[in-house]
Enzyme design. Structure first.
Site, PDB file in Angstrom:
ATOM      1  N   THR A   1       0.821  -1.207   0.000  1.00  0.00           N
ATOM      2  CA  THR A   1       0.000   0.000   0.000  1.00  0.00           C
ATOM      3  C   THR A   1       0.858   1.261   0.000  1.00  0.00           C
ATOM      4  OG1 THR A   1      -1.466   1.287   1.444  1.00  0.00           O
ATOM      5  CG2 THR A   1      -0.105  -0.341   2.521  1.00  0.00           C
ATOM      6  N   ASP A   2       0.296   2.346  -0.519  1.00  0.00           N
ATOM      7  CA  ASP A   2       0.994   3.636  -0.470  1.00  0.00           C
ATOM      8  C   ASP A   2       1.108   4.170   0.957  1.00  0.00           C
ATOM      9  OD1 ASP A   2      -1.695   4.269  -0.116  1.00  0.00           O
ATOM     10  OD2 ASP A   2      -1.785   5.742  -1.740  1.00  0.00           O
ATOM     11  N   GLU A   3       0.310   3.596   1.882  1.00  0.00           N
ATOM     12  CA  GLU A   3       0.311   4.126   3.259  1.00  0.00           C
ATOM     13  C   GLU A   3       1.633   3.897   3.976  1.00  0.00           C
ATOM     14  OE1 GLU A   3      -2.974   3.105   5.659  1.00  0.00           O
ATOM     15  OE2 GLU A   3      -4.431   3.479   4.082  1.00  0.00           O
TER      16      GLU A   3
ATOM     17  N   LYS B   1       2.241  -3.245   7.314  1.00  0.00           N
ATOM     18  CA  LYS B   1       2.512  -3.400   5.875  1.00  0.00           C
ATOM     19  C   LYS B   1       3.944  -2.944   5.564  1.00  0.00           C
ATOM     20  CE  LYS B   1       0.139  -4.628   2.983  1.00  0.00           C
ATOM     21  NZ  LYS B   1      -0.233  -5.959   2.433  1.00  0.00           N
TER      22      LYS B   1
ATOM     23  N   TYR C   1      -1.902  -0.644  11.125  1.00  0.00           N
ATOM     24  CA  TYR C   1      -2.038  -1.307   9.811  1.00  0.00           C
ATOM     25  C   TYR C   1      -0.875  -0.939   8.898  1.00  0.00           C
ATOM     26  CZ  TYR C   1      -3.309  -1.712   4.899  1.00  0.00           C
ATOM     27  OH  TYR C   1      -3.266  -1.959   3.545  1.00  0.00           O
TER      28      TYR C   1
HETATM   29  P1  NAD Z   1      -9.648  -7.347   2.300  1.00  0.00           P
HETATM   30  O1  NAD Z   1      -9.668  -7.114   3.772  1.00  0.00           O
HETATM   31  O2  NAD Z   1     -10.881  -7.078   1.501  1.00  0.00           O
HETATM   32  O3  NAD Z   1      -9.252  -8.875   2.006  1.00  0.00           O
HETATM   33  C1  NAD Z   1      -8.242  -9.536   2.724  1.00  0.00           C
HETATM   34  C2  NAD Z   1      -8.382 -11.035   2.460  1.00  0.00           C
HETATM   35  O4  NAD Z   1      -7.303 -11.690   3.153  1.00  0.00           O
HETATM   36  C3  NAD Z   1      -9.685 -11.630   2.978  1.00  0.00           C
HETATM   37  O5  NAD Z   1     -10.227 -12.502   2.028  1.00  0.00           O
HETATM   38  C4  NAD Z   1      -9.256 -12.402   4.231  1.00  0.00           C
HETATM   39  O6  NAD Z   1     -10.092 -13.514   4.513  1.00  0.00           O
HETATM   40  C5  NAD Z   1      -7.840 -12.815   3.866  1.00  0.00           C
HETATM   41  N1  NAD Z   1      -6.997 -13.073   5.049  1.00  0.00           N
HETATM   42  C6  NAD Z   1      -6.844 -12.266   6.136  1.00  0.00           C
HETATM   43  N2  NAD Z   1      -6.008 -12.848   7.016  1.00  0.00           N
HETATM   44  C7  NAD Z   1      -5.608 -14.027   6.461  1.00  0.00           C
HETATM   45  C8  NAD Z   1      -4.739 -15.066   6.877  1.00  0.00           C
HETATM   46  N3  NAD Z   1      -4.099 -15.008   8.059  1.00  0.00           N
HETATM   47  N4  NAD Z   1      -4.552 -16.124   6.059  1.00  0.00           N
HETATM   48  C9  NAD Z   1      -5.194 -16.190   4.852  1.00  0.00           C
HETATM   49  N5  NAD Z   1      -6.040 -15.242   4.420  1.00  0.00           N
HETATM   50  C10 NAD Z   1      -6.245 -14.168   5.208  1.00  0.00           C
HETATM   51  O7  NAD Z   1      -8.408  -6.540   1.764  1.00  0.00           O
HETATM   52  P2  NAD Z   1      -8.196  -5.763   0.377  1.00  0.00           P
HETATM   53  O8  NAD Z   1      -8.704  -4.387   0.516  1.00  0.00           O
HETATM   54  O9  NAD Z   1      -8.677  -6.624  -0.715  1.00  0.00           O
HETATM   55  O10 NAD Z   1      -6.604  -5.687   0.338  1.00  0.00           O
HETATM   56  C11 NAD Z   1      -5.847  -6.771  -0.193  1.00  0.00           C
HETATM   57  C12 NAD Z   1      -4.375  -6.427  -0.145  1.00  0.00           C
HETATM   58  O11 NAD Z   1      -4.134  -5.253  -0.905  1.00  0.00           O
HETATM   59  C13 NAD Z   1      -3.839  -6.128   1.257  1.00  0.00           C
HETATM   60  O12 NAD Z   1      -2.545  -6.668   1.354  1.00  0.00           O
HETATM   61  C14 NAD Z   1      -3.799  -4.611   1.317  1.00  0.00           C
HETATM   62  O13 NAD Z   1      -2.795  -4.174   2.199  1.00  0.00           O
HETATM   63  C15 NAD Z   1      -3.465  -4.270  -0.116  1.00  0.00           C
HETATM   64  N6  NAD Z   1      -3.928  -2.954  -0.588  1.00  0.00           N
HETATM   65  C16 NAD Z   1      -5.226  -2.578  -0.433  1.00  0.00           C
HETATM   66  C17 NAD Z   1      -5.651  -1.356  -0.964  1.00  0.00           C
HETATM   67  C18 NAD Z   1      -7.101  -0.927  -0.864  1.00  0.00           C
HETATM   68  O14 NAD Z   1      -7.434   0.165  -1.305  1.00  0.00           O
HETATM   69  N7  NAD Z   1      -8.004  -1.726  -0.335  1.00  0.00           N
HETATM   70  C19 NAD Z   1      -4.734  -0.530  -1.615  1.00  0.00           C
HETATM   71  C20 NAD Z   1      -3.393  -0.936  -1.728  1.00  0.00           C
HETATM   72  C21 NAD Z   1      -3.019  -2.163  -1.220  1.00  0.00           C
HETATM   73  O1  DAU Z   2      -4.161   3.841   0.402  1.00  0.00           O
HETATM   74  C1  DAU Z   2      -4.357   2.469   0.348  1.00  0.00           C
HETATM   75  C2  DAU Z   2      -5.194   2.030   1.537  1.00  0.00           C
HETATM   76  O2  DAU Z   2      -6.528   2.457   1.271  1.00  0.00           O
HETATM   77  C3  DAU Z   2      -5.150   0.515   1.772  1.00  0.00           C
HETATM   78  O3  DAU Z   2      -3.847   0.158   2.151  1.00  0.00           O
HETATM   79  C4  DAU Z   2      -6.134   0.093   2.859  1.00  0.00           C
HETATM   80  O4  DAU Z   2      -6.158  -1.315   2.970  1.00  0.00           O
HETATM   81  C5  DAU Z   2      -7.511   0.598   2.482  1.00  0.00           C
HETATM   82  O5  DAU Z   2      -8.442   0.284   3.505  1.00  0.00           O
HETATM   83  C6  DAU Z   2      -7.472   2.107   2.250  1.00  0.00           C
HETATM   84  O6  DAU Z   2      -7.180   2.809   3.493  1.00  0.00           O
HETATM   85  P1  DAU Z   2      -7.961   4.152   3.916  1.00  0.00           P
HETATM   86  O7  DAU Z   2      -7.855   4.269   5.382  1.00  0.00           O
HETATM   87  O8  DAU Z   2      -7.561   5.285   3.055  1.00  0.00           O
HETATM   88  O9  DAU Z   2      -9.447   3.711   3.452  1.00  0.00           O
HETATM   89  P2  DAU Z   2     -10.897   3.844   4.137  1.00  0.00           P
HETATM   90  O10 DAU Z   2     -11.878   3.325   3.138  1.00  0.00           O
HETATM   91  O11 DAU Z   2     -10.949   3.284   5.505  1.00  0.00           O
HETATM   92  O12 DAU Z   2     -11.080   5.431   4.257  1.00  0.00           O
HETATM   93  C7  DAU Z   2     -10.913   6.283   3.133  1.00  0.00           C
HETATM   94  C8  DAU Z   2     -11.014   7.721   3.632  1.00  0.00           C
HETATM   95  O13 DAU Z   2     -12.366   7.976   4.048  1.00  0.00           O
HETATM   96  C9  DAU Z   2     -10.154   8.011   4.840  1.00  0.00           C
HETATM   97  O14 DAU Z   2      -9.630   9.327   4.733  1.00  0.00           O
HETATM   98  C10 DAU Z   2     -11.113   7.908   6.024  1.00  0.00           C
HETATM   99  C11 DAU Z   2     -12.420   8.374   5.432  1.00  0.00           C
HETATM  100  N1  DAU Z   2     -13.662   7.769   5.985  1.00  0.00           N
HETATM  101  C12 DAU Z   2     -13.714   6.423   6.115  1.00  0.00           C
HETATM  102  C13 DAU Z   2     -14.863   5.809   6.553  1.00  0.00           C
HETATM  103  C14 DAU Z   2     -14.942   4.307   6.736  1.00  0.00           C
HETATM  104  C15 DAU Z   2     -14.755   8.582   6.250  1.00  0.00           C
HETATM  105  O15 DAU Z   2     -14.717   9.811   6.115  1.00  0.00           O
HETATM  106  N2  DAU Z   2     -15.902   7.977   6.685  1.00  0.00           N
HETATM  107  C16 DAU Z   2     -16.004   6.631   6.854  1.00  0.00           C
HETATM  108  O16 DAU Z   2     -17.096   6.143   7.239  1.00  0.00           O
END
Ligand code: NAD
Ligand code: DAU
Length: 342
Positions: free
Chosen positions: A122-124, A162, A158
């Site tokens: 992630t970019d975070e 990562k 988190y």
């Molecule tokens: P998500 O929470 O929707 O999915 C995570 C999946 O991992 C789930 O299916 C869960 O059951 C599985 N999991 C969790 N713990 C596990 C374990 N111990 N063993 C096996 N499986 C396990 O997450 P997401 O949003 O799809 O993110 C997926 C990946 O992408 C993560 O590594 C996250 O850091 C990265 N990522 C997410 C975003 C975003 O915007 N959501 C952006 C950049 C990177």
């Molecule tokens: O940047 C990549 C990341 O993006 C991933 O690594 C994470 O897995 C993914 O969850 C996401 O993280 P954020 O914390 O940015 O996403 P989230 O959807 O939780 O929140 C997006 C923005 O919206 C953040 O600034 C918080 C805000 N927010 C979130 C929720 C749930 C609100 O204002 N209201 C809300 O109810």
């Protein structure tokens, strides 16, 4: 790349990647390794051909299971993680276990068997950037986005977990010659995203007759990318990326949360001001922004989903048409947020 393991392939981005591979690479067989935590859902893989996609329900920290699966694979694409910042502020422990110990377990298996590894991150890990309005010249100059040279500076449990997992991958490349790449992507949107996350939470609030919830003043900026563009980038890095390299993935999609929320309301036919301001997230990162030049110039990647409003409208349609996918969980997700005034 005939046999790949996709960890976390029943979650949001992982399942979208599995759909992408099935559609675009007919020669590939996918083994999904997923624990099916609250964020995993076998329905995300429904309809995929069972002779090409197999779901193994298990933990990435289970060394015996991981070793046996990796022995049969050409590559591991590692998505599995605890992924939600807010949850990590309530209880960091599963984040340490899965994101660090789980990644370590996979790395050891790939090292022992000589298997290619791609780490999805992630970019975070880079922390946050100042808001554009607070920058001299309003942030139009170079150096005001993340690149693969930006120092690590994570803010939440988190993002720290990562960041730690990325550093483990780098060490395994350097010390053991592991054949690995890393990608750091910005915020994804699209189908199958859990309703705890910002965009689906607001869509399903509106569909449930609840008011959407904006943290703080809503000025925080996220750099949105459609999950399908993320999948295409990961496939390209897996097959053509340079071993040991880190690629940043982003589609120039910077928007503040208030703008995104008001757009959702408008697209759903509601008054754009019809939402609540709720408690801010502690340590809330201000702004993320990705410079994806390296990925574009070295590997020729270009995002295809460049119309955010269109992508968001399709995402809204998906949640409207798939109520059974989210409805049963909605009350519990909202009750958990309510405990923190969110
Ligand atoms: P998500 O929470 O929707 O999915 C995570 C999946 O991992 C789930 O299916 C869960 O059951 C599985 N999991 C969790 N713990 C596990 C374990 N111990 N063993 C096996 N499986 C396990 O997450 P997401 O949003 O799809 O993110 C997926 C990946 O992408 C993560 O590594 C996250 O850091 C990265 N990522 C997410 C975003 C975003 O915007 N959501 C952006 C950049 C990177
Ligand atoms: O940047 C990549 C990341 O993006 C991933 O690594 C994470 O897995 C993914 O969850 C996401 O993280 P954020 O914390 O940015 O996403 P989230 O959807 O939780 O929140 C997006 C923005 O919206 C953040 O600034 C918080 C805000 N927010 C979130 C929720 C749930 C609100 O204002 N209201 C809300 O109810």
């Amino acid at each position: 790349m005939k046999n790949i393991i996709v960890t976390g392939g029943a979650g949001f981005i992982g399942s979208n990647f599995v759909h992408y591979v099935v559609k675009h690479h007919p020669e590939v067989h996918v083994t999904v390794l997923d624990k099916l935590t609250y964020a995993g859902n076998r329905e995300n893989l429904a309809g995929l051909p069972t002779d090409r996609v197999k779901l193994v329900v298990g933990d990435i920290a289970d060394a015996q299971l991981v070793n046996s699966l990796v022995a049969e694979a050409d590559a591991v694409v590692h998505y599995a993680a605890e992924s939600h910042n807010d949850n990590s502020l309530q209880d960091p422990s599963p984040f340490i276990q899965t994101n660090l110990v789980g990644t370590f377990t996979l790395l050891e298996a790939c090292r022992l068997k000589g298997v290619r590894f791609h780490h999805v991150s992630t970019d975070e890990v880079y922390g946050d950037l100042p808001l554009r309005e607070d920058l001299p010249g309003h942030g139009e100059g170079p150096g005001e986005k993340f690149t693969d040279h930006t120092p690590y500076n994570p803010s939440s449990p988190y993002s720290a977990s990562k960041a730690g997992s990325d550093l483990l991958v780098r060490a395994w490349v350097r010390s053991f010659g592991l054949q690995a790449t890393i990608s750091n992507c910005s915020n994804n949107y699209g189908p199958y995203q859990h309703i705890e996350k910002f965009i689906p939470r607001q869509i399903t609030n509106i569909l449930s007759g609840e008011r959407p919830k904006l943290y703080g003043d809503g000025k925080n900026v996220r750099d949105w990318i459609h999950t399908e563009d993320h999948s295409a980038a990961v496939w390209l890095i897996l097959t053509k990326g340079t071993i040991g390299e880190t690629y940043l993935i982003g589609a120039d999609g910077e928007k503040d949360n208030k703008t995104v929320l008001e757009l959702i309301l408008r697209l759903m036919g509601k008054d754009a001001q019809d939402y609540d301001h709720v408690n801010d997230r502690p340590g809330h990162d201000l702004r993320y922004a990705i410079d994806a030049t390296k990925l574009k110039e070295e590997l020729g990647w270009q995002p295809q989903f460049t119309n955010f409003e269109e992508g968001l409208a399709d995402t809204i349609d998906w949640y409207m048409n798939n109520r059974e996918w989210w409805q049963a969980e909605k009350a519990a997700v909202e009750a958990k947020y309510a405990e923190n005034g969110q």
